[in-house]
Design an enzyme around this catalytic site. Structure first.
Site, PDB file in Angstrom:
ATOM      1  N   SER A  53       0.799  -1.225   0.000  1.00  0.00           N
ATOM      2  CA  SER A  53       0.000   0.000   0.000  1.00  0.00           C
ATOM      3  C   SER A  53       0.832   1.275   0.000  1.00  0.00           C
ATOM      4  O   SER A  53       0.333   2.342  -0.344  1.00  0.00           O
ATOM      5  CB  SER A  53      -0.934   0.023   1.220  1.00  0.00           C
ATOM      6  OG  SER A  53      -0.181  -0.036   2.413  1.00  0.00           O
ATOM      7  N   ASP A 338      -2.139   8.713   7.723  1.00  0.00           N
ATOM      8  CA  ASP A 338      -3.164   7.932   8.412  1.00  0.00           C
ATOM      9  C   ASP A 338      -2.489   7.013   9.425  1.00  0.00           C
ATOM     10  O   ASP A 338      -1.362   7.278   9.854  1.00  0.00           O
ATOM     11  CB  ASP A 338      -4.042   7.168   7.411  1.00  0.00           C
ATOM     12  CG  ASP A 338      -3.270   6.136   6.583  1.00  0.00           C
ATOM     13  OD1 ASP A 338      -2.105   5.833   6.917  1.00  0.00           O
ATOM     14  OD2 ASP A 338      -3.842   5.619   5.596  1.00  0.00           O
ATOM     15  N   HIS A 341       0.464   5.121   6.962  1.00  0.00           N
ATOM     16  CA  HIS A 341       1.188   5.646   5.805  1.00  0.00           C
ATOM     17  C   HIS A 341       1.650   7.080   6.001  1.00  0.00           C
ATOM     18  O   HIS A 341       0.976   7.870   6.661  1.00  0.00           O
ATOM     19  CB  HIS A 341       0.289   5.573   4.557  1.00  0.00           C
ATOM     20  CG  HIS A 341      -0.271   4.231   4.314  1.00  0.00           C
ATOM     21  ND1 HIS A 341      -1.510   3.849   4.780  1.00  0.00           N
ATOM     22  CD2 HIS A 341       0.242   3.152   3.683  1.00  0.00           C
ATOM     23  CE1 HIS A 341      -1.743   2.592   4.435  1.00  0.00           C
ATOM     24  NE2 HIS A 341      -0.692   2.147   3.771  1.00  0.00           N
TER      25      HIS A 341
END
Length: 373
Positions: A53, A338, A341
């Protein structure tokens, strides 16, 4: 630093920039582009991206997966809004692509036609080195399958260009691989996985790096030669882990757990450089880059180093950024976007340091030097 923190049609670009007439790969016009590729100076033909991600740019959007970021406020600072990037804006590979003179690399799930001429991004949120990693998120594309997707691309390119031209072009492309975070966050550290009872930290790092070595060798056997491998960050300091402590402090247990992996990856790369003819592997020390950002936060303009810009609960890390949640206004003052990340600003700083930095952050040479080989 991945869901739950670092492609693929680079081959097309690579192939498209193969020696055609007197055109040298990466140093002249791309004959596959309508304008001949004369509007920008491309250092390499293409970049293929594999990972999780931290660098996914939309491959999970159409999967039956809980690991998605194709909703606001993700992409709040990205031209075009939410795309599936787990960031408020650019990811690390977006900035690296621009530094290489390439356009932003499209996701494999969306790439078609001329979009694939500069590379493809195969990264998938929740993906790991091990196929079983990330199953709590249901749909994801593990590294083995990302390589299979690349092979599909390669078959198409070879059909169009022929094996010799394809191989010559591919050797000039950059292969960026950033993966392994989820093998800890969404495997080893998860209570519903048996992994922690089967391996201690050293044994697990051995298992991961043994598999990782096989996967990188597969890419080499498919024609890849220039590799950029991103190490794991200080995952004990991400908001998701900080939130598990009442004091909100880094988990040194988690940081120590990841250390053997990074150490063994460096050793693996030295071995591959020595034993694979023509291979050039370089390593980005993400953990060192993160430590530098935290230690010199004010110098970089950061004010908040221990909680997410978007999230809920302690350190804004107990629940990650929800759809249409209002994020912080001063995003450039945050290290974390977040629960897992970094912000766009961190991604850009790290990319620039990896591109032109010294051996304290990228070893044995930087991305710019690798591209110029």
């Amino acid at each position: 630093m991945a869901v739950g923190m670092l492609w693929t049609y680079c081959m097309v670009v690579c192939l498209g920039m193969a020696l055609i007439g007197n055109v040298v790969l990466g140093q002249g016009p791309n004959p596959f582009l309508p304008d001949g590729g004369r509007k920008r100076r491309e250092m390499v033909p293409a970049m293929f991206i594999f990972g999780d991600s931290l660098i996914d740019n939309g491959n999970n959007n159409d999967l039956p997966s809980f690991a998605k970021a194709n909703y606001f406020p993700y992409g709040i600072d990205f031209n075009g809004g939410p795309t599936g990037r787990f960031s408020n804006g650019y990811t690390m590979v977006d900035e690296i692509a621009e530094l290489l003179g390439l356009p932003l690399i499209p996701a494999y799930s969306e790439a078609s036609g001329d979009q694939i001429l500069h590379g493809v991004n195969y990264a998938s949120a929740a993906a790991g080195i091990l196929d079983i990693t990330g199953r709590n998120f249901v749909g994801r594309i593990p590294f083995d399958r990302q390589i299979q997707n690349f092979q599909t691309t390669l078959d198409q390119i070879t059909d169009n260009l022929g094996a010799l031209d394809a191989a010559e072009a591919l050797a000039k492309c950059i292969f960026f691989v950033g993966i392994g975070s989820n093998d800890y966050l969404n495997n080893y550290l998860m209570p519903n996985y048996p992994t922690r009872n089967q391996y201690n930290g050293q044994q697990y790092a051995d298992l991961l790096v043994q598999k990782y070595t096989q996967q990188l060798r597969r890419l080499y056997n498919l024609g890849a030669r220039k590799f950029v491998v991103a190490g794991l960050g200080r995952m004990g300091c991400i908001p998701s882990i900080l939130a598990q402590s009442n004091a909100g402090v880094c988990s040194e247990e988690v940081n120590r757990l990841v250390l053997p992996f990074n150490t063994k990856v460096k050793t693996m790369m030295n071995s591959l450089n020595a034993n694979l003819p023509g291979a050039r592997f370089i390593y980005i020390d993400i953990a060192h880059l993160f430590q530098d950002l935290v230690a010199n936060a004010r110098t970089y303009g950061f004010r908040v180093v221990n909680r997410g810009c978007c999230g809920i609960g302690r350190n804004r890390g107990q629940i990650t950024c929800l759809p249409f949640q209002t994020p912080c206004n001063n995003r450039d003052e945050y290290i974390f976007w977040d629960a897992f990340h970094p912000t766009e600003k961190v991604n850009i700083i790290m990319a620039r340091k990896a591109f032109s930095g010294d051996t304290s952050v990228v070893y044995p040479i930087n991305i710019q030097q690798l591209a110029n080989l």
